[in-house]
Design a protein around this motif. Structure first.
Motif, PDB file in Angstrom:
ATOM      1  N   HIS A 173       0.820  -1.206   0.000  1.00  0.00           N
ATOM      2  CA  HIS A 173       0.000   0.000   0.000  1.00  0.00           C
ATOM      3  C   HIS A 173       0.863   1.269   0.000  1.00  0.00           C
ATOM      4  O   HIS A 173       0.468   2.279  -0.600  1.00  0.00           O
ATOM      5  CB  HIS A 173      -0.964  -0.017   1.179  1.00  0.00           C
ATOM      6  CG  HIS A 173      -2.056  -1.025   1.047  1.00  0.00           C
ATOM      7  ND1 HIS A 173      -3.053  -0.925   0.089  1.00  0.00           N
ATOM      8  CD2 HIS A 173      -2.306  -2.188   1.714  1.00  0.00           C
ATOM      9  CE1 HIS A 173      -3.872  -1.962   0.185  1.00  0.00           C
ATOM     10  NE2 HIS A 173      -3.432  -2.744   1.166  1.00  0.00           N
ATOM     11  N   PHE A 174       2.029   1.208   0.645  1.00  0.00           N
ATOM     12  CA  PHE A 174       2.949   2.349   0.583  1.00  0.00           C
ATOM     13  C   PHE A 174       3.335   2.651  -0.859  1.00  0.00           C
ATOM     14  O   PHE A 174       3.300   3.796  -1.309  1.00  0.00           O
ATOM     15  CB  PHE A 174       4.209   2.057   1.408  1.00  0.00           C
ATOM     16  CG  PHE A 174       5.271   3.106   1.263  1.00  0.00           C
ATOM     17  CD1 PHE A 174       5.264   4.238   2.056  1.00  0.00           C
ATOM     18  CD2 PHE A 174       6.282   2.958   0.318  1.00  0.00           C
ATOM     19  CE1 PHE A 174       6.254   5.219   1.907  1.00  0.00           C
ATOM     20  CE2 PHE A 174       7.264   3.921   0.158  1.00  0.00           C
ATOM     21  CZ  PHE A 174       7.246   5.057   0.960  1.00  0.00           C
ATOM     22  N   LEU A 175       3.710   1.618  -1.606  1.00  0.00           N
ATOM     23  CA  LEU A 175       4.118   1.814  -3.001  1.00  0.00           C
ATOM     24  C   LEU A 175       2.933   2.217  -3.875  1.00  0.00           C
ATOM     25  O   LEU A 175       3.064   3.079  -4.757  1.00  0.00           O
ATOM     26  CB  LEU A 175       4.765   0.533  -3.530  1.00  0.00           C
ATOM     27  CG  LEU A 175       6.111   0.167  -2.890  1.00  0.00           C
ATOM     28  CD1 LEU A 175       6.498  -1.262  -3.248  1.00  0.00           C
ATOM     29  CD2 LEU A 175       7.206   1.139  -3.321  1.00  0.00           C
ATOM     30  N   GLU A 176       1.779   1.604  -3.623  1.00  0.00           N
ATOM     31  CA  GLU A 176       0.610   1.904  -4.457  1.00  0.00           C
ATOM     32  C   GLU A 176       0.194   3.362  -4.356  1.00  0.00           C
ATOM     33  O   GLU A 176      -0.051   4.016  -5.383  1.00  0.00           O
ATOM     34  CB  GLU A 176      -0.554   1.003  -4.045  1.00  0.00           C
ATOM     35  CG  GLU A 176      -1.812   1.249  -4.877  1.00  0.00           C
ATOM     36  CD  GLU A 176      -3.064   0.696  -4.229  1.00  0.00           C
ATOM     37  OE1 GLU A 176      -4.000   0.361  -4.976  1.00  0.00           O
ATOM     38  OE2 GLU A 176      -3.099   0.612  -2.979  1.00  0.00           O
ATOM     39  N   VAL A 177       0.111   3.896  -3.154  1.00  0.00           N
ATOM     40  CA  VAL A 177      -0.378   5.267  -3.006  1.00  0.00           C
ATOM     41  C   VAL A 177       0.616   6.281  -3.549  1.00  0.00           C
ATOM     42  O   VAL A 177       0.261   7.437  -3.765  1.00  0.00           O
ATOM     43  CB  VAL A 177      -0.708   5.589  -1.526  1.00  0.00           C
ATOM     44  CG1 VAL A 177      -1.804   4.683  -1.014  1.00  0.00           C
ATOM     45  CG2 VAL A 177       0.529   5.514  -0.636  1.00  0.00           C
ATOM     46  N   ARG A 178       1.849   5.829  -3.798  1.00  0.00           N
ATOM     47  CA  ARG A 178       2.847   6.716  -4.396  1.00  0.00           C
ATOM     48  C   ARG A 178       2.987   6.492  -5.896  1.00  0.00           C
ATOM     49  O   ARG A 178       3.955   6.923  -6.521  1.00  0.00           O
ATOM     50  CB  ARG A 178       4.184   6.535  -3.675  1.00  0.00           C
ATOM     51  CG  ARG A 178       4.152   7.211  -2.300  1.00  0.00           C
ATOM     52  CD  ARG A 178       5.143   6.636  -1.309  1.00  0.00           C
ATOM     53  NE  ARG A 178       5.020   7.339  -0.036  1.00  0.00           N
ATOM     54  CZ  ARG A 178       4.081   7.064   0.888  1.00  0.00           C
ATOM     55  NH1 ARG A 178       3.184   6.107   0.660  1.00  0.00           N
ATOM     56  NH2 ARG A 178       4.023   7.764   2.006  1.00  0.00           N
ATOM     57  N   GLY A 179       2.011   5.788  -6.455  1.00  0.00           N
ATOM     58  CA  GLY A 179       1.940   5.640  -7.898  1.00  0.00           C
ATOM     59  C   GLY A 179       2.857   4.596  -8.486  1.00  0.00           C
ATOM     60  O   GLY A 179       3.091   4.588  -9.700  1.00  0.00           O
TER      61      GLY A 179
END
Length: 409
Positions: A326-332
């Motif tokens: 989720h950390f990577l996802e929300v940063r695109g």
């Protein structure tokens, strides 16, 4: 799970050969155009399901390199026509495949399988690392013959769009051969995407930048493993001092060359504790990478020897895995989860989940009987054993599956 080799009775084979297996209809309709590159009729092996229903006078007169007779009476052929018959497993070699034969063996290897999700150009058994979980331990041998085999294989594969993997060992150890293969693939089959698995260490040489820019393959991706945000952690896992620094420089060189890059992280007892920090490191230092793959371990090769050091039940790292994804996802950033059975994952991780295990080494175990999720699930590697089995393995009911599928909408 279908094997990539089986035994045949082989006649009239006097030297090692590669053949493209085709049906009579395909021969009539496409001829050598069924191959992506330079091929002659002598490179074609006619697949005959049942010799008894074909014109026995016609077969020997066809201008082909050989015949594969699945069943039926063998026709009379001249000594220049290779004849394969009586397969131990008739399902292994099918029309569209490219196979390798040697006069010293009855074994027939499938190098390319039509419709497979895992076609691979194998470069070498050599490697300059010795990863604790390596599924194919390296050998110190001279096996450059794989280069010529792969160049010839490219000529015979289907011309359709698909992905081809390039792997080893470490493919960059044979730099000129690897570049020749990438260049040929671009020339004869530009619609095919290439995915090169490399540890990235030799890519730290800046000479790669100009050569890859000049080649400019339109659909080439490099899969590079990174096992920690510190040199100590990464170097220990790959058992090579200085590897972290070389790999980072290699990734930056690929970025400078305009290459598509995938970062691969194998999930195990050594990588899990700092997985969130590694996610931060990748975002801060490599925002240009196209994909991050977080991968379950393949329980074979050196991984078996290092089981106690590596094994951690996936149930015990779901919060850590979720945090990183989720950390990577929300940063695109594009992130995926590979090689884990679905039932051990949090339903909220379903959007990242991929059916990733190559079809020839994929299976479902007894506990999967009656599971409603097999069409979504990656299943297990064929090397799976009890000591690598999560305590969370169980068949998912339709109600349980609905929690996973809803998270995808």
């Amino acid at each position: 799970m279908l094997r990539l080799d089986t035994q045949f009775e082989i006649r009239n084979l006097h030297a090692p050969r590669l053949f493209k297996v085709i049906t009579l209809d395909e021969l009539i309709t496409f001829g050598t155009s069924s191959c992506a590159g330079d091929a002659s009729f002598d490179d074609l092996l006619l697949y005959v399901e049942d010799a008894d229903i074909l014109d026995a006078q016609l077969l020997p007169s066809l201008p082909l390199g050989g015949l594969l007779i699945a069943k039926g009476e063998l026709p009379v052929v001249d000594e220049g026509t290779v004849l394969l018959s009586n397969p131990r497993d008739a399902e292994v070699v099918r029309p569209g495949d490219v196979i390798a034969l040697s006069p010293s063996s009855r074994m027939v290897r499938v190098l390319y399988r039509r419709g497979a999700n895992s076609n691979l150009l194998f470069m070498t058994d050599r490697c300059n690392s010795l990863c604790l979980m390596c599924s194919q331990p390296p050998k110190d041998i001279d096996d450059q013959w794989h280069i010529e085999e792969n160049l010839r294989l490219l000529d015979l594969i289907d011309p359709c769009a698909e992905q081809l993997g390039i792997s080893g060992g470490e493919p960059t150890l044979y730099k000129e051969g690897l570049l020749a293969i990438i260049d040929k693939a671009k020339r004869i089959a530009p619609a095919k995407s290439l995915h090169v698995l490399s540890n990235g260490r030799l890519l730290s040489d800046p000479a790669w930048i100009a050569e890859l820019k000049h080649m400019n393959h339109p659909a080439l991706t490099w899969g590079i493993p990174l096992y920690g945000d510190t040199a100590e952690d990464h170097d220990h896992l790959v058992q090579a001092e200085g590897a972290f620094s070389e790999t980072i420089r290699g990734i930056y060189n690929l970025g400078r060359a305009g290459q598509r890059i995938e970062i691969r992280v194998v999930l195990n007892q050594l990588t899990i504790p700092r997985l969130p920090q590694l996610a931060h490191f990748i975002f801060r230092n490599m925002p240009f990478v196209e994909h991050i793959a977080l991968m379950g371990i393949e329980s074979t090769g050196l991984a078996k020897k290092n089981h106690q050091t590596l094994w951690i039940d996936p149930l015990d790292y779901q919060d850590t895995l979720s945090s990183a994804c989720h950390f990577l996802e929300v940063r695109g950033m594009n992130v995926s989860i590979y090689n884990l059975p679905l039932c051990v994952l949090k339903p909220s991780l379903m959007p990242f989940y991929r059916r990733s295990i190559s079809d020839w080494k994929n299976l479902f175990i007894e506990e999967c009987d009656g599971c409603s999720a097999t069409e979504y699930c990656a299943g297990f590697f064929k090397s799976h054993s009890e000591r690598w089995k999560s305590r969370g393995i169980h068949p998912l009911s339709r109600d349980e599956l609905s929690h996973y599928t809803r998270s995808m909408s």
